[in-house]
Write a protein that holds these residues in place. Structure first.
Motif, mmCIF file in Angstrom:
data_model
loop_
_atom_site.group_PDB
_atom_site.id
_atom_site.type_symbol
_atom_site.label_atom_id
_atom_site.label_comp_id
_atom_site.label_asym_id
_atom_site.label_seq_id
_atom_site.Cartn_x
_atom_site.Cartn_y
_atom_site.Cartn_z
ATOM 1 N N LEU B 10 38.532 8.806 -17.024
ATOM 2 C CA LEU B 10 38.563 7.833 -18.127
ATOM 3 C C LEU B 10 37.414 6.832 -17.982
ATOM 4 C CD1 LEU B 10 42.390 7.080 -18.519
ATOM 5 C CD2 LEU B 10 40.985 8.609 -19.880
ATOM 6 N N VAL B 13 34.388 8.452 -19.234
ATOM 7 C CA VAL B 13 34.354 8.483 -20.711
ATOM 8 C C VAL B 13 33.855 7.135 -21.236
ATOM 9 C CG1 VAL B 13 35.798 8.581 -22.799
ATOM 10 C CG2 VAL B 13 36.182 10.211 -20.955
ATOM 11 N N VAL B 14 34.394 6.049 -20.667
ATOM 12 C CA VAL B 14 33.992 4.706 -21.130
ATOM 13 C C VAL B 14 32.501 4.482 -20.855
ATOM 14 C CG1 VAL B 14 34.376 2.223 -20.837
ATOM 15 C CG2 VAL B 14 36.322 3.768 -20.894
ATOM 16 N N GLU B 17 30.497 6.351 -23.414
ATOM 17 C CA GLU B 17 30.526 5.677 -24.726
ATOM 18 C C GLU B 17 29.690 4.398 -24.704
ATOM 19 O OE1 GLU B 17 31.437 7.332 -27.176
ATOM 20 O OE2 GLU B 17 32.260 8.874 -25.874
ATOM 21 N N ARG B 20 26.329 5.518 -25.277
ATOM 22 C CA ARG B 20 26.144 5.887 -26.682
ATOM 23 C C ARG B 20 25.892 4.631 -27.526
ATOM 24 N NH1 ARG B 20 28.550 10.325 -29.620
ATOM 25 N NH2 ARG B 20 30.139 10.629 -28.046
ATOM 26 N N VAL B 21 26.680 3.580 -27.257
ATOM 27 C CA VAL B 21 26.504 2.325 -28.011
ATOM 28 C C VAL B 21 25.125 1.727 -27.705
ATOM 29 C CG1 VAL B 21 27.392 -0.025 -28.350
ATOM 30 C CG2 VAL B 21 28.989 1.876 -28.131
ATOM 31 N N GLN B 24 22.547 3.443 -29.680
ATOM 32 C CA GLN B 24 22.538 3.019 -31.087
ATOM 33 C C GLN B 24 21.878 1.649 -31.245
ATOM 34 O OE1 GLN B 24 23.084 5.533 -32.968
ATOM 35 N NE2 GLN B 24 23.747 6.472 -31.045
ATOM 36 N N ALA B 44 28.804 -5.248 -27.267
ATOM 37 C CA ALA B 44 29.801 -4.183 -27.100
ATOM 38 C C ALA B 44 29.479 -3.318 -25.887
ATOM 39 C CB ALA B 44 29.864 -3.327 -28.365
ATOM 40 N N ASP B 47 30.309 -5.185 -22.712
ATOM 41 C CA ASP B 47 31.772 -5.162 -22.533
ATOM 42 C C ASP B 47 32.211 -3.833 -21.933
ATOM 43 O OD1 ASP B 47 32.103 -7.631 -23.574
ATOM 44 O OD2 ASP B 47 32.909 -6.983 -25.513
ATOM 45 N N LEU B 48 31.677 -2.759 -22.496
ATOM 46 C CA LEU B 48 32.144 -1.426 -22.096
ATOM 47 C C LEU B 48 31.718 -1.071 -20.679
ATOM 48 C CD1 LEU B 48 31.643 0.507 -25.428
ATOM 49 C CD2 LEU B 48 33.765 -0.308 -24.432
ATOM 50 N N VAL B 51 34.199 -2.735 -18.606
ATOM 51 C CA VAL B 51 35.495 -2.032 -18.616
ATOM 52 C C VAL B 51 35.426 -0.801 -17.702
ATOM 53 C CG1 VAL B 51 37.069 -0.686 -20.053
ATOM 54 C CG2 VAL B 51 36.161 -2.825 -20.911
#
Lengths: 432, 80
Positions: B10, B13-14, B17, B20-21, B24, B44, B47-48, B51
């Motif tokens: 998990l 995965v975070v 992502e 990915r952000v 972008q 964002a 933050d991720l 996390v």
């Protein structure tokens, strides 16, 4: 720029979706009991990353995550992906406004676009009220038609209703529309009213039938057909082979649900769904006409008839049974769908001030090229408001007066269907 | 699969992502998009990544069995 923004928005939406999956993960929840201090800190951090304003935002996707996403959207902040998608639609509106200078010349339309862009819903409602008061409902739709799907998509993405967000995403990404723009009512809800297996009965048909096999001839036949009727012509081509031309008219005015599938309910189902009573009726008419398997077909339709023909063309079983060589639609919303047979030649003819072709959330000749291989004919005619601007008779006038060269180009493509008409069969369609 | 390994997945995965952000954010900068959107992307992704780090700490905590003991358990131990 709008396409780049749309792609970025899609990627951010995927990220939101994946992180919503992690947040709802069963093992993560189970682990909170094993080590609550570190577990809650991680879970809360992820919740904050998704829900804080400004933050990434939740994704409302799939059946299982829908509840988590809805709760997160209602209690949390606005979605970053939705805001990037809204930026993409704003960029598209800017491009379309340059192409249609009359849009910003109208103060109420300018006011409406600005209010929707800034997510000022009361101001949007006021601008719509003023526009309708000035031009009437049909006139307002006519004036807004070039940017109608973009405005509706923007509103769906930015309003407080999370159920219609999917419609905003369809407009942004070009994905098939599955809900309405305002309330987010799903296609299945509307399809409940489109009951019936479909039935056809042979009828005498119009007194004068055009036998030319051209686009104009097909449009004249579309205009001549009575309510609930469709036509199949068996043609011996210039090479001696037999081919079939299917002519499907659009929705007929009247009650929302009539005895034939050429009604409002049928039109919505043809637009939002891939199967409909209208499409089943056409299949039955082909069987009743004893069209042999693997026969070559040219499909010509107007409005909902065009959408029903596209639904047939994109059906793999139908494409295995018959060879759809041509699909030509006039004023029909088909841009989010693709024929199953890649060899099918597709032509769309659209008046940019007719809002019906934009009901799938896309403009045929819009700012994004969804189908580079299609022959797209898009023109301006704002002389008449809806419904006359959408009528087949008006499109016949447009083909003659405004786009004769494009009409000739389509006729040249239809040459294999222009020789001797062996049979002209007319069927009346019924829901039950 | 072990619960700690699952938590590592998990966290991965975070992290993916978050990347990915971040990608972008670069795209938005390249096309000179609205600075507010770029700032939100930057926030964002930060933050991720945070996390993902917390999730890795959590998986480590689960793996080593270091359970957080409620305060009353500690107090009972002191009384003894």
């Amino acid at each position: 720029m709008s396409n780049e923004l749309a792609k970025a928005a899609e990627q951010l939406r995927v990220a939101s979706c994946q992180l919503t999956v992690v947040l709802a993960d069963r093992d993560l929840r189970r682990s909170l009991l094993r080590s609550p201090r570190t577990g809650w800190r991680a879970w809360w951090g992820l919740w904050r990353a998704l829900s804080r304003n400004p933050g990434l935002g939740f994704a409302i996707m799939g059946k299982r995550l829908r509840t988590v996403g809805l709760v997160g959207t209602l209690v949390g902040g606005e979605s970053l992906a939705a805001h990037v998608a809204a930026a993409s639609l704003r960029a598209r509106i800017t491009v379309l406004a340059e192409r249609h200078p009359d849009l910003y010349a109208e103060p109420f339309i300018k006011e409406l676009i600005e209010a929707v862009s800034d997510d000022r819903q009361l101001a949007s409602a006021r601008a719509i009220r003023k526009l309708v008061k000035q031009r009437g409902g049909a006139g307002a739709l006519n004036a807004l038609a070039p940017v109608l799907s973009e405005i509706a998509g923007l509103n769906a993405l930015l309003d407080e209703n999370p159920f219609n967000d999917e419609a905003g995403w369809s407009v942004t990404t070009g994905a098939p529309l599955r809900t309405d723009w305002l309330f987010g009512i799903g296609a299945d809800v509307i399809a409940r009213f489109d009951r019936g297996e479909g039935r056809v009965e042979p009828v005498a048909g119009p007194s004068a039938v055009d036998l030319s096999g051209t686009l104009m001839g097909s449009c004249l036949n579309l205009a001549a057909l009575g309510p609930g009727e469709l036509m199949i012509q068996e043609i011996e081509g210039p090479d001696g082979d037999t081919r079939f031309l299917v002519i499907a008219p659009g929705m007929r005015p009247g009650r929302l649900s009539q005895e034939s599938p050429q009604d409002f309910v049928g039109a919505w189902c043809n637009n939002l769904k891939t199967e409909s009573t209208y499409a089943r009726c056409i299949r039955k008419a082909l069987a009743a006409s004893e069209v042999p398997p693997h026969a070559e077909l040219a499909l010509v339709g107007h409005s909902a008839g065009g959408a029903a023909l596209m639904n047939l063309a994109q059906d793999t079983h139908f494409s295995e049974l018959y060879k759809v060589t041509h699909l030509i639609v006039v004023g029909a919303p088909i841009d989010t769908k693709t024929p199953a047979d890649r060899a099918t030649w597709v032509a769309t003819i659209t008046n940019e001030h007719d809002f019906v072709p934009t009901l799938d959330g896309q403009l045929a000749d819009g700012t994004r090229e969804l189908h580079p291989g299609w022959y797209v004919v898009s023109f301006h005619d704002d002389a008449l408001a809806f419904p006359p601007c959408h009528a087949i008779e008006r499109y016949i006038y447009n083909l003659t007066a405004q786009i004769p060269a494009e009409c000739a180009e389509i006729d040249a493509r239809l040459a294999p269907y222009q020789n001797t008409v062996l049979r002209s069969l007319t069927y009346r369609m019924y829901d039950h | 699969m072990d619960l700690a390994d699952r938590l590592d997945d998990l966290a991965a995965v975070v992290t993916a992502e978050a990347r990915r952000v971040a990608a972008q954010a670069i795209v938005l900068r390249t096309i000179h998009a609205d600075p507010h959107l770029i700032a939100r992307c930057d926030a964002a992704q930060a933050d991720l990544f945070g996390v993902a780090r917390l999730l890795r700490d959590h998986s480590e905590s689960v793996r080593t069995g270091a359970r957080h003991r409620p305060r009353w358990v500690i107090l009972r131990g002191l009384r003894r």
